[in-house]
Design a protein around this motif. Structure first.
Motif, mmCIF file in Angstrom:
data_model
loop_
_atom_site.group_PDB
_atom_site.id
_atom_site.type_symbol
_atom_site.label_atom_id
_atom_site.label_comp_id
_atom_site.label_asym_id
_atom_site.label_seq_id
_atom_site.Cartn_x
_atom_site.Cartn_y
_atom_site.Cartn_z
ATOM 1 N N GLN A 13 51.361 49.937 35.005
ATOM 2 C CA GLN A 13 52.164 49.889 36.672
ATOM 3 C C GLN A 13 52.122 50.635 37.723
ATOM 4 N N TYR B 85 34.778 51.520 37.323
ATOM 5 C CA TYR B 85 34.484 50.112 36.249
ATOM 6 C C TYR B 85 33.608 50.678 35.514
ATOM 7 N N GLN C 100 47.321 47.953 52.349
ATOM 8 C CA GLN C 100 45.983 47.911 52.207
ATOM 9 C C GLN C 100 45.777 46.766 51.317
ATOM 10 N N ALA C 101 44.602 46.443 51.066
ATOM 11 C CA ALA C 101 44.109 45.801 49.474
ATOM 12 C C ALA C 101 43.748 46.725 48.435
ATOM 13 N N PRO C 102 44.017 47.018 47.728
ATOM 14 C CA PRO C 102 43.552 47.937 46.271
ATOM 15 C C PRO C 102 41.777 48.075 46.916
ATOM 16 N N GLN D 237 43.235 48.964 35.415
ATOM 17 C CA GLN D 237 43.403 47.537 34.951
ATOM 18 C C GLN D 237 42.364 47.069 33.958
ATOM 19 N N PHE E 212 41.657 51.397 40.980
ATOM 20 C CA PHE E 212 42.054 51.120 41.536
ATOM 21 C C PHE E 212 42.560 52.025 42.489
ATOM 22 N N LEU F 117 38.616 49.384 44.951
ATOM 23 C CA LEU F 117 37.848 49.822 43.944
ATOM 24 C C LEU F 117 37.151 51.078 43.229
ATOM 25 N N TYR G 224 46.084 51.990 39.551
ATOM 26 C CA TYR G 224 46.213 51.220 39.103
ATOM 27 C C TYR G 224 45.175 51.444 38.486
ATOM 28 N N GLN H 8 43.926 39.132 32.134
ATOM 29 C CA GLN H 8 43.940 40.389 32.637
ATOM 30 C C GLN H 8 44.709 41.378 33.701
ATOM 31 N N GLN I 3 45.146 51.825 46.183
ATOM 32 C CA GLN I 3 45.648 51.203 46.889
ATOM 33 C C GLN I 3 46.873 52.110 47.956
ATOM 34 N N PHE J 143 47.046 44.680 34.252
ATOM 35 C CA PHE J 143 47.241 46.182 35.395
ATOM 36 C C PHE J 143 48.215 46.861 34.162
#
Lengths: 108, 121
Positions: free
Chosen positions: A101, A50, A43-45, A90, A37, A47, A88, A97, A39, A99
């Motif tokens: 650091q 994956y 703001q929100a992370p 994850q 992710f 994606l 990050y 689940q 960030q 993450f």
């Protein structure tokens, strides 16, 4: 619990340079259920990657992910001005689940 | 389009309770597992809890297990987080997240904007 350790903590680079971020897991990540992710402040992370190496919809191809088992890498081939942010990793294969650091990519 | 709107955050005293809500729209809520992820000020991301599409399976992070309860009301397209025995270290922005059809093995595409919980006397 699978502990994810990201390195380095901070990466100081110039626009146009290549960024290589590492994520190491304390145990094997099942089925390579490893995501990355981005960030930015306030703001929100978002994606990026994956399944260790699949780019999410709309993510530029300068972002690539690789790795399996316990060692994973996010590579940004040429840093654009909008890529300076915190990243990050994850694992989402086993609860909890966890993450990593985070790695901050800052302008040199 | 997918929308996740959190509410219920605010300032609460230690040892008190608070319930967060997440209103979901733009997708078939009952088809997806949901999660709560939090971020303390200036810190990294921490997974809090996850719930299956039908609410039958729930998982919790070690730091909140026994104090927080995740639940959902599929008739109202809403996800909840009941937070009891709150501590100063629970201060964070709480994000509602949609994953895939299963709790484990589904990645996170959609995040809400977050709601801030501050635990302070």
């Amino acid at each position: 619990e699978i502990v994810l350790t990201q390195s380095p903590g901070t990466l100081s680079l110039s626009p146009g340079e290549r960024a290589t971020l590492s994520c190491r897991a304390s145990q094997s990540v099942s089925s390579n259920y490893l995501a990355w992710f981005q960030q930015k402040p306030g703001q929100a992370p978002r994606l990026l990657i994956y399944g260790s190496s699949s780019r999410a919809t709309g993510i530029p191809d300068r972002f690539s992910g690789s790795g399996s088992g316990t060692d994973f890498t996010l590579t940004i081939s040429r840093l654009g001005p909008e890529d300076f942010a915190v990243y990050y990793c994850q694992q989402y294969g086993r609860s909890p689940q966890t993450f990593g650091q985070g790695t901050k990519v800052e302008i040199k | 389009q997918v929308q996740l709107v959190e509410s219920g955050g605010g300032v609460v005293q230690p040892a008190r309770s608070l319930r967060l809500s997440c209103a979901a729209s733009g997708f078939t809520f009952i088809s997806y597992a949901m999660h709560w992820v939090r971020q303390a000020p200036g810190k990294g991301l921490e997974w809090v809890a996850g719930i299956s599409y039908d609410g039958s399976t729930k998982y919790y992070g070690d730091t909140v297990r026994g104090r927080f309860t995740i639940s959902r009301d599929n008739s109202k397209n809403t996800l909840y987080l009941q937070m009891d025995s709150l501590r100063a270290e629970d201060t964070a922005v709480y994000y509602c997240v949609r994953s895939g059809p299963v709790i484990e093995g589904s990645f996170y595409v959609y995040w809400g904007q977050g709601t801030l919980v501050t635990v302070s006397s």
